[in-house]
Scaffold this motif. Structure first.
Motif, mmCIF file in Angstrom:
data_model
loop_
_atom_site.group_PDB
_atom_site.id
_atom_site.type_symbol
_atom_site.label_atom_id
_atom_site.label_comp_id
_atom_site.label_asym_id
_atom_site.label_seq_id
_atom_site.Cartn_x
_atom_site.Cartn_y
_atom_site.Cartn_z
ATOM 1 N N TYR A 288 0.721 -1.077 0.254
ATOM 2 C CA TYR A 288 0.668 0.087 0.148
ATOM 3 C C TYR A 288 0.858 1.055 -0.286
ATOM 4 C CZ TYR A 288 -3.759 -2.840 1.491
ATOM 5 O OH TYR A 288 -4.727 -3.980 1.499
ATOM 6 N N GLY A 289 2.154 0.992 0.589
ATOM 7 C CA GLY A 289 2.892 2.449 0.531
ATOM 8 C C GLY A 289 2.904 3.238 -0.614
ATOM 9 N N SER A 290 3.081 2.607 -1.592
ATOM 10 C CA SER A 290 3.596 3.584 -2.722
ATOM 11 C C SER A 290 2.191 3.701 -3.861
ATOM 12 C CB SER A 290 4.829 3.439 -4.008
ATOM 13 O OG SER A 290 4.668 1.797 -4.073
ATOM 14 N N MET A 291 0.623 3.293 -3.518
ATOM 15 C CA MET A 291 0.073 2.843 -4.099
ATOM 16 C C MET A 291 -0.576 4.568 -4.808
ATOM 17 S SD MET A 291 -3.348 0.855 -3.264
ATOM 18 C CE MET A 291 -2.732 -1.076 -3.338
ATOM 19 N N LEU A 292 -1.203 4.696 -5.893
ATOM 20 C CA LEU A 292 -2.248 5.359 -6.663
ATOM 21 C C LEU A 292 -3.076 5.666 -6.201
ATOM 22 C CD1 LEU A 292 0.534 6.297 -8.689
ATOM 23 C CD2 LEU A 292 1.131 7.458 -7.446
ATOM 24 N N VAL A 293 -3.803 6.975 -6.040
ATOM 25 C CA VAL A 293 -4.778 6.986 -6.227
ATOM 26 C C VAL A 293 -5.648 7.830 -6.961
ATOM 27 C CG1 VAL A 293 -6.959 7.979 -4.437
ATOM 28 C CG2 VAL A 293 -4.992 7.196 -3.680
ATOM 29 N N ILE A 294 -5.975 7.445 -7.876
ATOM 30 C CA ILE A 294 -6.613 7.776 -9.278
ATOM 31 C C ILE A 294 -8.181 6.684 -9.333
ATOM 32 C CG2 ILE A 294 -6.582 5.260 -10.444
ATOM 33 C CD1 ILE A 294 -5.201 7.255 -13.101
ATOM 34 N N SER A 295 -8.858 8.130 -10.337
ATOM 35 C CA SER A 295 -10.360 8.028 -10.807
ATOM 36 C C SER A 295 -10.698 6.726 -11.824
ATOM 37 C CB SER A 295 -11.331 9.352 -11.026
ATOM 38 O OG SER A 295 -10.496 9.898 -12.753
ATOM 39 N N ALA A 296 -11.581 6.677 -11.335
ATOM 40 C CA ALA A 296 -11.557 4.786 -12.475
ATOM 41 C C ALA A 296 -11.700 5.387 -13.598
ATOM 42 C CB ALA A 296 -13.134 4.331 -12.397
ATOM 43 N N ASP B 21 -9.992 8.316 -15.164
ATOM 44 C CA ASP B 21 -8.177 8.857 -15.072
ATOM 45 C C ASP B 21 -7.412 7.352 -15.259
ATOM 46 O OD1 ASP B 21 -8.489 11.263 -15.955
ATOM 47 O OD2 ASP B 21 -7.854 11.609 -13.352
ATOM 48 N N TYR B 22 -7.524 5.898 -14.736
ATOM 49 C CA TYR B 22 -7.090 4.777 -14.693
ATOM 50 C C TYR B 22 -7.235 4.325 -15.989
ATOM 51 C CZ TYR B 22 -6.005 -0.616 -14.159
ATOM 52 O OH TYR B 22 -5.401 -1.239 -14.116
ATOM 53 N N LYS B 23 -8.423 4.370 -16.038
ATOM 54 C CA LYS B 23 -8.465 4.097 -18.895
ATOM 55 C C LYS B 23 -6.968 4.237 -18.883
ATOM 56 C CE LYS B 23 -13.294 3.240 -18.256
ATOM 57 N NZ LYS B 23 -14.843 3.881 -18.686
ATOM 58 N N THR B 24 -6.868 6.072 -18.625
ATOM 59 C CA THR B 24 -5.990 6.357 -20.388
ATOM 60 C C THR B 24 -4.939 6.651 -19.488
ATOM 61 O OG1 THR B 24 -6.656 8.739 -19.187
ATOM 62 C CG2 THR B 24 -7.815 7.438 -21.283
ATOM 63 N N GLN B 25 -4.485 6.701 -18.018
ATOM 64 C CA GLN B 25 -3.086 6.660 -17.792
ATOM 65 C C GLN B 25 -2.756 5.682 -16.715
ATOM 66 O OE1 GLN B 25 -3.536 10.784 -14.729
ATOM 67 N NE2 GLN B 25 -4.574 11.358 -16.868
ATOM 68 N N LYS B 26 -2.970 4.779 -16.810
ATOM 69 C CA LYS B 26 -3.083 3.403 -15.852
ATOM 70 C C LYS B 26 -1.140 3.266 -16.449
ATOM 71 C CE LYS B 26 -4.990 0.102 -18.268
ATOM 72 N NZ LYS B 26 -5.810 -1.285 -18.571
ATOM 73 N N LYS B 27 -0.035 2.501 -15.495
ATOM 74 C CA LYS B 27 0.879 2.268 -16.314
ATOM 75 C C LYS B 27 1.484 1.036 -15.695
ATOM 76 C CE LYS B 27 2.529 7.251 -16.418
ATOM 77 N NZ LYS B 27 3.774 8.327 -16.367
ATOM 78 N N PRO B 28 2.449 0.129 -16.625
ATOM 79 C CA PRO B 28 2.989 -1.104 -15.468
ATOM 80 C C PRO B 28 3.756 -0.854 -14.273
ATOM 81 C CG PRO B 28 4.337 -1.109 -17.651
ATOM 82 C CD PRO B 28 2.921 0.662 -17.594
ATOM 83 N N ASP B 29 4.011 -1.889 -13.269
ATOM 84 C CA ASP B 29 4.507 -1.359 -12.044
ATOM 85 C C ASP B 29 4.396 -0.601 -11.292
ATOM 86 O OD1 ASP B 29 6.204 -3.838 -13.518
ATOM 87 O OD2 ASP B 29 7.380 -1.775 -14.420
#
Length: 323
Positions: A175-183, A185-193
């Motif tokens: 959970y430490g480096s977990m990014l909070v993002i809207s659904a 934004d996640y569709k267009t901005q998600k990245k691996p790792d």
């Protein structure tokens, strides 16, 4: 350090979190005894004795593995016969402790350290309730809030994440480096790792795990937040914005200096969240307790579902079970 990092990545296909953990090991073992990594690895005999004498078996395995990876990469680069001997020595040590690791892994009785610090899920949840009461006072009071307030709020969220709901069994320190993002934004901005907390609505959220210990085996995990965990996350995200000090706006947790907590820092935060119990409660211990208390009345299919959410296989879950 960058040179060694590149040498390791050239030789091995490993995740960023793994290589960060390796370098955390090197820094810890180096301390102030050596000025450079090359000097550190050239004095591998001293490090091997340090590992053997000062660490428990499971920790020795982790430290030894990190040393093997580093020595393997730097030996191939420098062609130093003594470094090759160091590589062989650490590999031999890993073989020597492997039977002890197997006994520890499959032994159903608690270790002395587990026996001393063991608690039930109910006892851990009582600590969560205490933290919740403290957090609600801050929420009711409103802002501005101090760093001491943030620590209480983060401790409440941590206890809820780890023992708040059977639907969200305890993860590792993911959970430490977990990014909070809207659904959206996640569709267009998600990245691996990267691990995400994806917000669909105030009632619906998912943890999306892409950066965790067993990712290569289990792949991307999407875990829906239970109502209990979701309510805590909602309250925390709303109140943390009232903190006037430095903070990250896009991660779930942040440090005093407004930085993203490292994996070791997150582990310490979990221990501190349960420090009111006067026991040394670690993430691994919580996972062991959860499995030992929860799975005893579960069907094999239910156990498998829990193991999938905990990002390990059923065999490992059974190994975690303690009498």
């Amino acid at each position: 350090m960058e040179i060694l990092r590149n040498l390791i990545l050239k030789k091995r296909d490993i995740k960023p979190i793994t290589i960060r953990n390796y370098f955390s090991v090197y820094r810890s073992l180096m301390k102030k005894r050596f000025d450079t990594l090359q000097e550190f690895f050239e004095n591998w005999r001293e490090t091997l004795e340090l590992v053997k004498k000062n660490y428990k078996i499971s920790t020795q395995a982790n430290l030894t593995t990190a040393m093997i990876v580093g020595l393997d990469a730097i030996h191939e680069h420098l062609g130093n016969p003594d470094l090759e001997q160091g590589l062989k020595s650490f590999r031999n040590h890993l073989l020597e402790i492997k039977p002890l690791l197997e006994m520890k892994k499959w032994g159903e009785t608690k270790s002395p350290q587990e026996e001393e610090n063991w608690a039930t899920i109910e006892e851990l949840q009582k600590e969560m309730v205490k933290k919740e009461k403290m957090a609600k006072k801050i929420i009711k009071r409103g802002g501005p809030i101090s760093w001491a307030d943030i620590k209480i709020l983060q401790s409440w969220l941590i206890t809820t994440l780890y023992v708040g709901s059977e639907e969200n069994p305890p993860l590792r320190n993911d959970y430490g480096s977990m990014l909070v993002i809207s659904a959206e934004d996640y569709k267009t901005q998600k990245k691996p790792d990267i691990n995400y907390l994806v917000i669909h609505s105030s009632r619906t959220k998912y943890f999306v795990l892409q950066e965790y210990k067993t990712f290569k085996t289990h792949g991307v995990k999407s875990i829906k937040l239970s109502p209990i965990v979701n309510r805590a996350v909602n309250a925390y995200l709303k109140i943390k914005d009232l903190y006037m000090g430095p903070k990250t706006t896009d991660t779930l947790f942040f440090s005093l200096k407004g930085m993203v907590p490292s994996a070791p820092t997150m582990s310490i935060n979990v221990q501190e969240a349960f420090n009111g119990m006067k026991k040394h409660i670690t993430i691994n211990l919580i996972r062991h307790i959860f499995i030992s208390d929860i799975i005893k009345n579960k069907t094999l299919l239910e156990r498998k579902k829990i193991s999938e959410k905990m990002c390990h296989n059923l065999e490992m879950q059974l190994a975690y079970n303690k009498l």
